[in-house]
Design an enzyme around this catalytic site. Structure first.
Site, short mmCIF file in Angstrom:
data_model
loop_
_atom_site.label_atom_id
_atom_site.label_comp_id
_atom_site.label_asym_id
_atom_site.label_seq_id
_atom_site.Cartn_x
_atom_site.Cartn_y
_atom_site.Cartn_z
N ASP A 1 0.87 -1.18 0.00
CA ASP A 1 0.00 0.00 0.00
C ASP A 1 0.90 1.23 0.00
O ASP A 1 1.63 1.45 0.96
CB ASP A 1 -0.88 -0.04 1.26
CG ASP A 1 -1.97 1.01 1.25
OD1 ASP A 1 -2.94 0.83 1.97
OD2 ASP A 1 -1.82 2.03 0.54
N ASP B 1 -2.73 2.42 -6.17
CA ASP B 1 -1.68 2.45 -5.14
C ASP B 1 -1.64 1.21 -4.24
O ASP B 1 -1.04 1.23 -3.19
CB ASP B 1 -1.80 3.72 -4.30
CG ASP B 1 -3.13 3.79 -3.56
OD1 ASP B 1 -3.99 2.94 -3.82
OD2 ASP B 1 -3.29 4.70 -2.73
N GLU B 2 -2.31 0.15 -4.68
CA GLU B 2 -2.28 -1.07 -3.87
C GLU B 2 -2.14 -2.30 -4.77
O GLU B 2 -2.82 -2.40 -5.78
CB GLU B 2 -3.58 -1.23 -3.08
CG GLU B 2 -3.78 -0.24 -1.95
CD GLU B 2 -5.05 -0.53 -1.18
OE1 GLU B 2 -5.45 -1.71 -1.10
OE2 GLU B 2 -5.65 0.44 -0.67
#
Length: 412
Positions: free
Chosen positions: A10, A104-105
DNA sequence: TCTGGGGTCCTAGGACCC
DNA sequence: TCTGGGGTCCTAGGACCC
């Protein structure tokens, strides 16, 4: 059964971190990344801003109220998409089994990489170092036997964390963990579970399955498993994911409008955005969904229609949207308009005759592959990009659900 | 001066067909 | 005259995610 080793990575305050990296003047300062329009909200804020109480979803004025020195930055998707793509390349240097959950993960299944790279912790430290070195930003990593727990773990230490949930430690970690920390348990579900005196994952894991099933239907079994930290969903690597199911765009207007001409003009714009993206994806659809949010914000409606033919031309989409609109009487000025195309199918593609055209097609395909995963209007041929197209706050669609089940019919 | 935009999946209930 | 049950497709709406 072999125990898997899953990483969830993350990126910390991703958009804000990228902006601070791009502009040294922003480093160490409270900044908030917002969308392009006038009525926008804070998409991401830096940790300096969060410390002052700035939160995602706040209006700009709210952010400024809790943090007067807050610096507002209009987001630039291309920067984030580029960085995200490069970061995912780093992940893929350890295993092909990488699944991007959002911009973003990502998850990585490193089960079969441990022999080469030593240990998951080793991989995690390497990844952190490489991302920091190449992009100057930090991430939090969770290591666990499955996706559910890996995501939970990455949330436990921020920023720049590394949290491991060992298989024989799962029960202890979950015992006092609030249920809403699990990906898949939202506000409503939390409330219903609380009413059954279920507050922690431990409570949920111990709950009688029949009791959960009576209340939530088929999802009851899944809830019990989640409470026990069980998750069998595989990491689905790039290219293996299901095809896109819908393509849509919506716009909150700078000001509420009720002029039919203006409304139609906006619908035309939206139709063009939806159509061009559908064509780039190589899909056409036969269901058109029009949605409207009224000036009071709370009332809204959506109406869909299914055609006989599959379409992806902007003017066909526009016509369908207009025909839906013609069946309703607007009750208030309009705050938001949206169009989405679903019921999609891939179009049979004709292979171009000339090599140059085929190369172009290949390039388009590659571009589409990125766009499909990483939002819209981001990677595109310069000529296709309308100059006024502003960077918005588009985010990558999540692609994972715990066993694909989300909604519940709650029996009271 | 309020409150973005992109998705996925699920359910209920009706129409229609066999 | 009244009756079944299964399947598919569609619309509407909600929960959830980043």
């Amino acid at each position: 059964m072999i125990t898997k080793t899953i990483l969830h990575i993350d990126m910390n305050a991703f958009f804000a971190s990228v902006e601070q990296q791009a502009n040294p003047n922003l480093r160490g300062k409270p900044i908030a990344v917002v969308g392009g329009g006038g009525r926008t909200v804070i998409t991401t804020s830096s940790y300096e801003a969060r410390a002052k109480g700035v939160k995602t979803g706040m209006a700009i004025w709210e952010g400024k109220r809790v943090c007067p020195e807050l610096i507002i930055v209009v987001g630039d998707n291309r920067k984030y998409t580029y960085t995200s793509t490069k970061i995912n390349e780093i992940f893929r240097s350890y295993t092909p089994e990488v699944e991007a959950f959002s911009i973003d993960e990502s998850w990585m299944d490193v089960t079969h990489s441990l022999g080469i790279f030593g240990s998951a912790v080793n991989i995690a430290y390497q990844i952190k170092a490489r991302i920091r070195h190449s992009f100057g930003i930090t991430c939090s990593i969770g290591i666990a036997p499955n996706k559910l727990l890996a995501k939970l773990a990455s949330d436990m230490q921020k920023p720049d964390g590394l949290t491991i949930i060992e298989p024989d430690n799962v029960t202890r970690v979950l015992e006092r963990m609030p249920i809403k920390e699990l990906c898949g348990i939202g506000k409503k579900m939390e409330r219903h579970l609380n009413m059954m005196s279920i507050y922690t994952c431990g409570d949920m894991g111990r709950c009688d399955e029949a009791r959960l099933t009576r209340k939530f239907g088929i999802i009851g079994k899944r809830l019990k498993e989640m409470g026990q930290g069980i998750d069998r969903s595989p990491v689905i690597q790039f290219g293996e994911a299901d095809d896109v199911k819908s393509v849509g765009h919506s716009r909150t207007l700078e000001r509420d409008i009720d002029d039919p001409v203006e409304i139609r003009r906006l619908l035309l714009q939206l139709s063009e955005m939806v159509g061009s993206r559908a064509r780039r994806y190589g899909v056409s659809g036969k269901t058109i969904h029009l949605y409207v949010r009224y000036a009071d914000f709370f009332s809204s409606w959506g109406k869909q229609t299914t055609l006989k033919n599959y379409i992806n031309q902007s003017d066909d989409i526009y016509k369908a949207a207009i025909s839906i609109l013609s069946t309703v009487e607007l009750e208030q000025p309009v705050r938001l308009l949206g169009i989405s195309l679903s019921n999609l199918k891939h179009q049979a593609e004709q292979l171009p005759l000339f090599a140059e055209d085929r190369r172009k097609l290949e390039a388009t395909r590659a571009m589409d592959a990125v766009n499909q995963r990483f939002g819209d209007m981001v990677v595109t041929f310069g000529s296709l990009l309308p100059g006024k197209e502003k960077a918005g706050s588009h985010v990558i669609p999540p692609s994972w659900r715990p066993d694909g089940i989300k909604n519940v019919d709650v029996k009271s």
